[in-house]
Structures are given as C-alpha cells and as structure tokens.
Write a protein that holds these residues in place. Structure first.
Motif, PDB file in Angstrom:
ATOM      1  N   TYR A   1      -6.884  14.342   4.481  1.00 24.45           N
ATOM      2  CA  TYR A   1      -5.464  14.687   4.437  1.00 24.45           C
ATOM      3  C   TYR A   1      -4.583  13.439   4.556  1.00 24.45           C
ATOM      4  O   TYR A   1      -3.379  13.498   4.402  1.00 24.45           O
ATOM      5  CB  TYR A   1      -5.151  15.670   5.576  1.00 24.45           C
ATOM      6  CG  TYR A   1      -3.828  16.383   5.429  1.00 24.45           C
ATOM      7  CD1 TYR A   1      -3.589  17.193   4.320  1.00 24.45           C
ATOM      8  CD2 TYR A   1      -2.837  16.268   6.389  1.00 24.45           C
ATOM      9  CE1 TYR A   1      -2.382  17.860   4.183  1.00 24.45           C
ATOM     10  CE2 TYR A   1      -1.623  16.934   6.257  1.00 24.45           C
ATOM     11  CZ  TYR A   1      -1.402  17.736   5.148  1.00 24.45           C
ATOM     12  OH  TYR A   1      -0.205  18.394   5.011  1.00 24.45           O
ATOM     13  N   GLY A   2      -5.204  12.298   4.866  1.00 25.73           N
ATOM     14  CA  GLY A   2      -4.427  11.066   4.987  1.00 25.73           C
ATOM     15  C   GLY A   2      -3.858  10.827   6.369  1.00 25.73           C
ATOM     16  O   GLY A   2      -3.115   9.869   6.576  1.00 25.73           O
ATOM     17  N   THR A   3      -4.186  11.702   7.326  1.00 29.26           N
ATOM     18  CA  THR A   3      -3.686  11.500   8.691  1.00 29.26           C
ATOM     19  C   THR A   3      -4.426  10.341   9.352  1.00 29.26           C
ATOM     20  O   THR A   3      -3.808   9.469   9.962  1.00 29.26           O
ATOM     21  CB  THR A   3      -3.858  12.785   9.523  1.00 29.26           C
ATOM     22  OG1 THR A   3      -3.078  13.811   8.925  1.00 29.26           O
ATOM     23  CG2 THR A   3      -3.405  12.575  10.960  1.00 29.26           C
TER      24      THR A   3
ATOM     25  N   ARG B   1      -6.332   6.971   8.845  1.00 26.20           N
ATOM     26  CA  ARG B   1      -6.315   5.970   7.783  1.00 26.20           C
ATOM     27  C   ARG B   1      -7.708   5.358   7.617  1.00 26.20           C
ATOM     28  O   ARG B   1      -8.278   4.846   8.578  1.00 26.20           O
ATOM     29  CB  ARG B   1      -5.254   4.911   8.103  1.00 26.20           C
ATOM     30  CG  ARG B   1      -3.848   5.510   7.942  1.00 26.20           C
ATOM     31  CD  ARG B   1      -2.739   4.623   8.414  1.00 26.20           C
ATOM     32  NE  ARG B   1      -2.456   4.797   9.832  1.00 26.20           N
ATOM     33  CZ  ARG B   1      -1.350   4.334  10.422  1.00 26.20           C
ATOM     34  NH1 ARG B   1      -0.447   3.685   9.733  1.00 26.20           N
ATOM     35  NH2 ARG B   1      -1.158   4.526  11.712  1.00 26.20           N
TER      36      ARG B   1
ATOM     37  N   ASP C   1       0.612   4.972  -1.177  1.00 25.86           N
ATOM     38  CA  ASP C   1       1.696   4.682  -0.236  1.00 25.86           C
ATOM     39  C   ASP C   1       2.194   5.997   0.373  1.00 25.86           C
ATOM     40  O   ASP C   1       1.877   7.076  -0.114  1.00 25.86           O
ATOM     41  CB  ASP C   1       2.799   3.858  -0.906  1.00 25.86           C
ATOM     42  CG  ASP C   1       3.649   4.659  -1.861  1.00 25.86           C
ATOM     43  OD1 ASP C   1       3.964   5.829  -1.557  1.00 25.86           O
ATOM     44  OD2 ASP C   1       3.998   4.127  -2.919  1.00 25.86           O
ATOM     45  N   PRO C   2       2.934   5.895   1.484  1.00 23.08           N
ATOM     46  CA  PRO C   2       3.303   7.107   2.222  1.00 23.08           C
ATOM     47  C   PRO C   2       3.979   8.176   1.362  1.00 23.08           C
ATOM     48  O   PRO C   2       3.693   9.359   1.494  1.00 23.08           O
ATOM     49  CB  PRO C   2       4.269   6.595   3.293  1.00 23.08           C
ATOM     50  CG  PRO C   2       3.848   5.189   3.534  1.00 23.08           C
ATOM     51  CD  PRO C   2       3.379   4.677   2.200  1.00 23.08           C
ATOM     52  N   ARG C   3       4.850   7.768   0.433  1.00 25.28           N
ATOM     53  CA  ARG C   3       5.548   8.781  -0.334  1.00 25.28           C
ATOM     54  C   ARG C   3       4.633   9.474  -1.323  1.00 25.28           C
ATOM     55  O   ARG C   3       4.792  10.647  -1.613  1.00 25.28           O
ATOM     56  CB  ARG C   3       6.771   8.192  -1.009  1.00 25.28           C
ATOM     57  CG  ARG C   3       7.916   8.010   0.017  1.00 25.28           C
ATOM     58  CD  ARG C   3       9.053   7.207  -0.511  1.00 25.28           C
ATOM     59  NE  ARG C   3       8.545   6.103  -1.302  1.00 25.28           N
ATOM     60  CZ  ARG C   3       8.800   5.943  -2.580  1.00 25.28           C
ATOM     61  NH1 ARG C   3       9.572   6.772  -3.212  1.00 25.28           N
ATOM     62  NH2 ARG C   3       8.286   4.914  -3.217  1.00 25.28           N
ATOM     63  N   ALA C   4       3.613   8.749  -1.820  1.00 28.89           N
ATOM     64  CA  ALA C   4       2.632   9.386  -2.696  1.00 28.89           C
ATOM     65  C   ALA C   4       1.816  10.395  -1.885  1.00 28.89           C
ATOM     66  O   ALA C   4       1.510  11.492  -2.370  1.00 28.89           O
ATOM     67  CB  ALA C   4       1.725   8.332  -3.316  1.00 28.89           C
ATOM     68  N   ILE C   5       1.487  10.054  -0.654  1.00 28.77           N
ATOM     69  CA  ILE C   5       0.727  10.972   0.196  1.00 28.77           C
ATOM     70  C   ILE C   5       1.547  12.244   0.449  1.00 28.77           C
ATOM     71  O   ILE C   5       1.029  13.358   0.394  1.00 28.77           O
ATOM     72  CB  ILE C   5       0.325  10.298   1.530  1.00 28.77           C
ATOM     73  CG1 ILE C   5      -0.619   9.130   1.253  1.00 28.77           C
ATOM     74  CG2 ILE C   5      -0.327  11.307   2.468  1.00 28.77           C
ATOM     75  CD1 ILE C   5      -1.016   8.333   2.486  1.00 28.77           C
ATOM     76  N   VAL C   6       2.853  12.080   0.702  1.00 21.91           N
ATOM     77  CA  VAL C   6       3.711  13.251   0.922  1.00 21.91           C
ATOM     78  C   VAL C   6       3.703  14.155  -0.305  1.00 21.91           C
ATOM     79  O   VAL C   6       3.582  15.384  -0.201  1.00 21.91           O
ATOM     80  CB  VAL C   6       5.152  12.811   1.289  1.00 21.91           C
ATOM     81  CG1 VAL C   6       6.109  13.998   1.265  1.00 21.91           C
ATOM     82  CG2 VAL C   6       5.179  12.142   2.667  1.00 21.91           C
TER      83      VAL C   6
ATOM     84  N   ARG D   1       0.453  16.036  -0.537  1.00 23.69           N
ATOM     85  CA  ARG D   1       0.397  17.127   0.449  1.00 23.69           C
ATOM     86  C   ARG D   1       1.271  18.307   0.022  1.00 23.69           C
ATOM     87  O   ARG D   1       0.915  19.461   0.238  1.00 23.69           O
ATOM     88  CB  ARG D   1       0.864  16.625   1.810  1.00 23.69           C
ATOM     89  CG  ARG D   1      -0.116  15.682   2.459  1.00 23.69           C
ATOM     90  CD  ARG D   1       0.475  15.145   3.738  1.00 23.69           C
ATOM     91  NE  ARG D   1      -0.445  14.254   4.423  1.00 23.69           N
ATOM     92  CZ  ARG D   1      -0.155  13.659   5.571  1.00 23.69           C
ATOM     93  NH1 ARG D   1       1.027  13.857   6.135  1.00 23.69           N
ATOM     94  NH2 ARG D   1      -1.034  12.866   6.146  1.00 23.69           N
TER      95      ARG D   1
END
Lengths: 258, 233
Positions: free
Chosen positions: B59-61, B63, B84-89, B92
C-alpha cells in the motif's frame, strides 16, 4: 509527475542572532494539497510559515507562488501592494489566536464583510448575504451576525476567523496551530469543519501543528522540522507509521495513546 | 501477462529502531509475489513473519528498502516503491483499496459518509455512492438507524464492519485486506467471504491475511507462506 506546484521554496535560511531558525529548507505544495509541518516548539515551523507567506524575509532562499494564470511570482521580490492584495484575496492566514486577525470591536458579520470588501466587493446586500452563508458554514447561528466577537467563546472566535479567511475563496491558506489552546471537544468540531471546508473548496493548506493527531486527520503529507531543517517528509501514513529519522521516531513514540 | 495486477520483485524491508540504539530488524527479504486479476492470495505464517509489513508495503505505507512493487494502474505497471507521494495517492484513490484491522474514526463524520467517501473519491456520483454505502452497511448488519451516526461510539465489531464496507464499496481493482474476518461472528464472516468472491468475480486481485483456516479454504486461491527472517535457515 511534472504538473506545476502552487508554492515552492528553495534553500530557505534565516537566523535570529546565532540561532538558525531555518537552515536550508526546500518545500513544494501542489494545488488542493494539505501539507502539515510538524515538530516541537523552536523547531522553526512557525518561522517557515511566516517566510512562506511573505510575512518575514529570509536571509537566503526563494519562495515561488504560481498565480491562477500560471505566472510565477518570487514572493519576497514582490512589491508590497501586490503582496498585500495576494493576502487579501488568493491567500488566507489562520492564526492560533483569532484576535490577531479579527477586529474585536466590529460585528461578526462585519469581520467577514470587511475581508470581502478588501477584495473588492461593494454591494452591501450581497456582502451581508455572503457573511450569513459563511457564518452558517462554520456553524455560527446567523442570528449572531450583529454580535461583537468580544462576547464569543474561543471555539466560536476560531470558527469566525476561518469564515473570515475563506470568504474570499482563497486557493492557499496558511494555518498556524489553528486548534491550539482549545478544549478537546471544541478542537474536534473545528478539525471536522476545517476538513470539510478544505475538501469542498479544494484548498491548498500549509498547516503548522505540534499535534500529530491533527496532522493525521487533515494532511496528505507531512514535513518534520527539527532545528531549522526538514529532517523527513512523506505521506502522512508513511511518516507516522514507518518513521525513518531518529527524531521522527521519537516524536511518534512520544504520543500518548488515549 | 496482461492479467497480472500486482507483482513484487525482490522486495526487501527492514526497520531501524533509532530509540533502541539503532537496532536493525530485517523483516522482508527478496519477496516475489504475483497476483492476477480475479485471484485471492492469502499471506500465511506465524506472527512476526512480516505479513502485515508486506501488506503495508504493497500500500506504500511502509517504504521499501529494495526491490520493486509493480501495480497495474491506469493500464500500465507502476513501481510503487519508486513513486512520488502524489502518484501513490492517485494509485490509492483509483486502484488500491486497503482494509486495516481497525477503523480510524473521524470525529463527527457519519458511518454512511465514511463509507461513501471512498466511492466518491473514485468518481462515483455522491447519491449513488451513498446508496451503495447504505446497501453494503445493511449487508454487513449495520442497521439503518446507525448510518447517520459517527462510528466513534460503535462496538469494535461494528467499526470493523464499517471499515470493511469502506474497503469494498468503491470497486478497486486491487484489494489489500488485513484480517478481514477477525472479530466477526459467523454470519458476518460468511458475508465477508461472499464479498471477497464477488470482488474476484468482477476481476479484482486480492491479497489478504487470514488466520481462520475455514475462511482461508473458502476465499483464497492459494497461500503465500511466510517465515520470520530470524528463524529462516
């Protein structure tokens, strides 16, 4: 991911005498994103907020803001009237102490209306209607529109400050410990309100807080500040559940479980 | 392989405990896991084997320290470990659903809204999302009179069912389920197993942790056995 940032800072440095409040901070914020800046008192987080918002000039470094037309502005090179106009319309600032931005001798509706007028509104009926809408949005009884904030509770004052700040539909809001100093039950109501308003209006927020629970509830991303440096950054769940830096691990492990 | 939804290659993860003198715990080493559309894979093994760490890494929580986590997102394989964080968001919101063991309650938000939020974020119209949320809550035996209430006052089992409804409502192509049947009575356990098979039937890839042998036999296509690294030869 190359879509443009709303706010970008590079190499921010600022010392108060021998004490470095900012020791080289880079930061990016995208439209509609809530970024929490956490760390203990003295870590430089409020200084960072003041420098990002152009209120305090750094010794070195640059802050770029992208306006709705896509043009970049160097915040600290802007002429003062332009920066003031930005603060009156596109930007908002929510202080920990609402008395810092509210006028205690002006009615609740007047406090909201004043910000609308500063942004160019002139029609009295529409200003009053908008003030009524915003009071309702922040759950203040519209019947109190003509009351002076002086007689409001701390939680109501803070909600009035939020209404005043958001009335001009800013794209970017700076918040400095918005729930600090409030009772826990009052805090929960304000947090829920901020969370809804941010989502409904697609606001970008830089939120300074020492409270990791506040950061978890409101922010998509977290920056951890320590001694003027951003020691760790990541998605909120990454930073809180898999902290990497020794200082972040200390912060996270120090939270009392209710 | 076009129906490959999720694949890890050499996934490695450890924790450095700086408050314990920099103690280093190796948890995952060289994990190669592959899950296809319509397949449910159960992570099995004793506690401490790293099942939850693997699920949280997917889930990317957590790392990753090394390796790749390939997720089929918007038609291509995206490496979550390098995103990057926004891609992970975005992954999700659209692709990865996650059901944790406990609901993280938000003050003053009604159960229906908590569930519907996930579907609205994925692009459903609010009215349809709320209707779907209500239907799912009812299936999970959360009566209508509770739908308007914030789950803070619900029992642990009720909160977990709200959490499950939130996980299943949006129709994510990949679902990560951390002990979805724990703390449930027999009737609700059966409902969750039905929800899993319905999700598989619509082509979802599922990774889950299941301790209950009967549930495992009913829901999982295969087990992915894990052992604690310290115990490994």
């Amino acid at each position: 991911m190359s879509d443009p940032t709303l706010l970008s800072a590079r190499g921010l440095r600022l010392s108060f005498g021998a004490i470095p409040a900012l020791a080289g901070v880079d930061l990016d914020l995208w439209p509609g994103e809530v970024l929490a800046v956490v760390g203990e008192s003295g870590s430089g987080k409020t200084t960072l907020l003041n420098v990002l918002s152009g209120r305090v000039r750094p010794d070195a470094g640059v802050v770029w803001y992208r306006d709705p037309d896509g043009a970049l502005h160097d915040v600290h090179a802007m002429e003062a009237p332009l920066l003031r106009r930005l603060h009156r319309s596109d930007w908002g600032f929510v202080h920990q102490d609402p008395r810092q931005s509210l006028r205690m001798g002006v009615s609740a509706g007047g406090n909201v209306g004043e910000r609308l007028m500063a942004a160019g509104a002139r029609h009295y009926g529409r200003i009053r209607a908008s003030a009524l809408d915003w009071l309702a949005e922040v759950e203040i009884d519209p019947a109190r529109i003509d009351d002076l904030p002086r007689i409001f509770s701390g939680g109501m004052l803070q909600r009035l400050q939020v209404a005043r700040t958001l009335a001009t539909h800013p794209r970017l809001v700076f918040m400095d410990e918005p729930t600090g100093g409030l009772d826990v039950s009052v805090q929960a109501r304000l947090l829920d309100l901020i969370r809804r308003l941010v989502a409904r209006h697609g606001l970008a927020v830089v939120l300074v807080t020492h409270d990791l629970a506040v950061a978890r509830l409101l922010a998509q991303r977290i920056v951890v500040m320590r001694r003027g440096l951003a020691v760790e950054t990541g998605l909120t769940d990454q930073v809180l559940e898999d902290p990497q830096h020794p200082y972040t691990q200390l912060l996270v492990s120090s939270v009392l479980q209710a | 392989m076009p129906d490959m939804m999720l694949r890890t290659e050499g996934l490695t993860k450890g924790f450095t405990l700086h408050l314990q003198g920099g103690l280093r715990l190796a948890v995952l080493a060289g994990i190669d896991l592959a899950v296809r559309a319509g397949e449910c894979v159960a992570l099995t093994g004793p506690s401490g084997a790293g099942k939850t760490t693997l699920l949280r890494s997917l889930y990317g929580t957590c790392r990753a320290d090394g390796g790749r986590i390939l997720i089929r997102h918007r038609g291509t394989l995206l490496d979550l470990a390098a995103a990057d964080p926004r891609a992970i968001v975005a992954v999700r919101t659209e692709t990865l659903g996650y059901v944790s063991q406990f609901l993280r309650v938000v003050p003053r938000v009604a159960a229906r809204e908590i569930v519907a939020e996930a579907a609205i974020a994925r692009g459903q119209a609010p009215a349809a999302a709320r209707a779907a949320a209500e239907a799912l809550l009812l299936r999970l035996a959360i009566p209508a009179r509770l739908h308007d209430l914030p789950p803070a006052t619900f029992s642990g089992g009720e909160q977990q069912r709200v959490n499950l409804a939130r996980g299943f409502v949006a129709g994510h192509p990949i679902l990560l389920l951390d002990e979805p049947t724990a703390a449930l009575d027999a009737a609700n356990r059966a409902t969750v197993l039905t929800l899993i098979s319905e999700a598989k039937a619509r082509g979802a890839a599922i990774v889950t942790i299941l301790h209950d042998a009967a549930a495992l036999a009913a829901a999982a296509d295969r087990a992915f056995p894990m052992t604690a690294l310290q115990d490994a030869a």
